[in-house]
Design an enzyme around this catalytic site. Structure first.
Site, PDB file in Angstrom:
ATOM      1  N   ASP A  51       4.349   6.952  -3.550  1.00 10.15           N
ATOM      2  CA  ASP A  51       4.407   5.538  -3.058  1.00 10.15           C
ATOM      3  C   ASP A  51       4.923   5.723  -1.591  1.00 10.15           C
ATOM      4  OD1 ASP A  51       3.321   2.787  -2.036  1.00 10.15           O
ATOM      5  OD2 ASP A  51       4.718   1.773  -3.405  1.00 10.15           O
ATOM      6  N   GLU A  96       0.542  -5.355  -8.491  1.00  9.50           N
ATOM      7  CA  GLU A  96       1.729  -4.439  -7.908  1.00  9.50           C
ATOM      8  C   GLU A  96       2.268  -5.896  -8.137  1.00  9.50           C
ATOM      9  OE1 GLU A  96       4.130  -1.874  -4.789  1.00  9.50           O
ATOM     10  OE2 GLU A  96       2.246  -2.796  -4.491  1.00  9.50           O
ATOM     11  N   HIS A 151       1.975   6.402   1.614  1.00  7.18           N
ATOM     12  CA  HIS A 151       1.765   6.409   2.790  1.00  7.18           C
ATOM     13  C   HIS A 151       2.755   7.304   3.762  1.00  7.18           C
ATOM     14  CE1 HIS A 151       0.399   2.020   1.356  1.00  7.18           C
ATOM     15  NE2 HIS A 151       1.570   2.459   0.141  1.00  7.18           N
ATOM     16  N   HIS A 202      -1.644   8.918  -3.945  1.00  9.74           N
ATOM     17  CA  HIS A 202      -0.354   7.281  -2.970  1.00  9.74           C
ATOM     18  C   HIS A 202       0.286   7.653  -2.595  1.00  9.74           C
ATOM     19  CE1 HIS A 202      -0.709   3.014  -3.624  1.00  9.74           C
ATOM     20  NE2 HIS A 202      -0.019   3.509  -2.668  1.00  9.74           N
TER      21      HIS A 202
END
Length: 358
Positions: free
Chosen positions: A294, A205, A20, A18
């Protein structure tokens, strides 16, 4: 067994599920691309000051405010050359941190304001990942993300299927969770299931258990992006004994992977501190937990730093870090034999060598 140091952790073969792309740019690159494109809205043109701004602006405790920081990174990622550069540098940076397999996600629909087509965006990012991975001992696959507040999820799902054998390994939806349930994109998920394609969904989340339930039971998600709020379905008694609710038990029983990112979860208000992050309890209860970054820029982090924070907070050792890593590799969206080859040929030998040195 002695606790791993940060430098030792950097040497370990790690897996990232995960991350981005637009949340991991180098500040020097943002400044260069802004200058080339004429984008004049950056908070600073000093790399160190810009890095501080991104981290401070992301520390609001609000997912919505956190997402606003991406306006600057996305703005400079609107040409083929910019996308190739950003993707190549992403692969280089992950490899330098010891990552051997990564799935990096991005939303093609956010990179077409400069005239690129969705297909051109995908081929540019794929080329960047290829260039940045060459000779560095890392494999990078792309996850194509649809924005949950928009209406292009079917188009992006079809794009993911079209490129699934040439660099794309899966699909995702992202963005503000509250008010934008995953069920709005049910047609895309049903299409992906018919095509035997993999997908993950950001859930649990910024919103609670209902988003997790919908992602799993209505949409059929293979993995959960974050899933932190599954903790709301677990009751812990004074003696530490945990009782799982029906949803939490289902998630654990089905071995549904949780893509957790401790530092990011603190920034968005999904967890109060590293020491009180649900990952500690979930690891103890043997959920399929994975450790992720993230957004490396916004959180000023890396996989190694995330691991090191958990080592300090929960007294984890090499066996714990290997457990998290194998969890992630088992949960990757590449074929079983390729996952097994990385586990047995790279991850286990790499950790065995580090444990032997310790």
């Amino acid at each position: 067994m002695t606790q791993p140091t940060l430098e030792q952790i950097r040497q370990a073969p790690k897996v990232l599920l995960h991350d981005h792309l637009d949340g991991g740019l180098r500040t020097e690159t943002i400044i260069d691309l802004a200058r080339e494109s004429g984008y004049d809205k950056l908070p600073s043109t000093d790399p160190a000051a810009l890095a501080r701004w991104f981290q401070e602006a992301s520390d609001s405790g609000s997912l919505e405010r956190y997402l606003e920081t991406f306006e600057h990174t996305v703005a400079v990622m609107q040409t083929r050359d910019a996308l190739v550069r950003c993707a190549a540098e992403c692969a280089e940076d992950l490899a330098a941190d010891g990552v051997v397999y990564a799935e990096v996600r991005y939303a093609p629909e956010l990179h077409i304001s400069g005239g690129l087509s969705l297909d051109e965006v995908v081929t540019a990012v794929n080329e960047g990942f290829r260039l940045g991975s060459e000779g560095r001992g890392i494999r990078v696959g792309a996850l194509l993300t649809a924005m949950r507040h928009q209406a292009r999820s079917m188009e992006i799902a079809e794009l993911a299927v079209r490129y699934r054998d040439v660099g794309v390994v899966g699909f995702d939806i992202a963005g503000a969770e509250a008010g934008f349930p995953p069920t709005r994109h049910l047609d895309a998920f049903e299409y992906l299931q018919r095509e035997n394609a993999h997908f993950t969904i950001h859930a649990g989340e910024g919103f609670g258990l209902p988003s997790i339930w919908q992602a799993i039971q209505w949409c059929g998600a293979d993995r959960l992006g974050h899933g932190v709020r599954i903790i709301d379905d677990i009751a812990v008694a004074g003696d530490g004994e945990a009782k799982l609710g029906r949803l939490a038990a289902y998630v654990r029983d089905k071995r549904i992977p949780l893509e957790m990112a401790p530092t990011s979860n603190l920034q968005t208000g999904a967890a109060p501190s590293i020491e009180r992050h649900p990952i500690g309890l979930l690891r103890r209860l043997h959920f399929r937990v994975t450790v992720n970054t993230d957004n490396r820029l916004m959180s000023a982090t890396s996989v190694s730093l995330e691991f090191h924070k958990l080592v300090e907070a929960f007294d984890y050792d090499w066996d714990d870090l290997q457990w998290f890593t194998i969890n992630a590799m088992k949960s990757a969206f590449i074929p079983f034999d390729e996952r097994l080859a990385l586990i047995n040929g790279v991850i286990k030998p790499g950790f065995a060598q580090l444990k032997w040195r310790a």
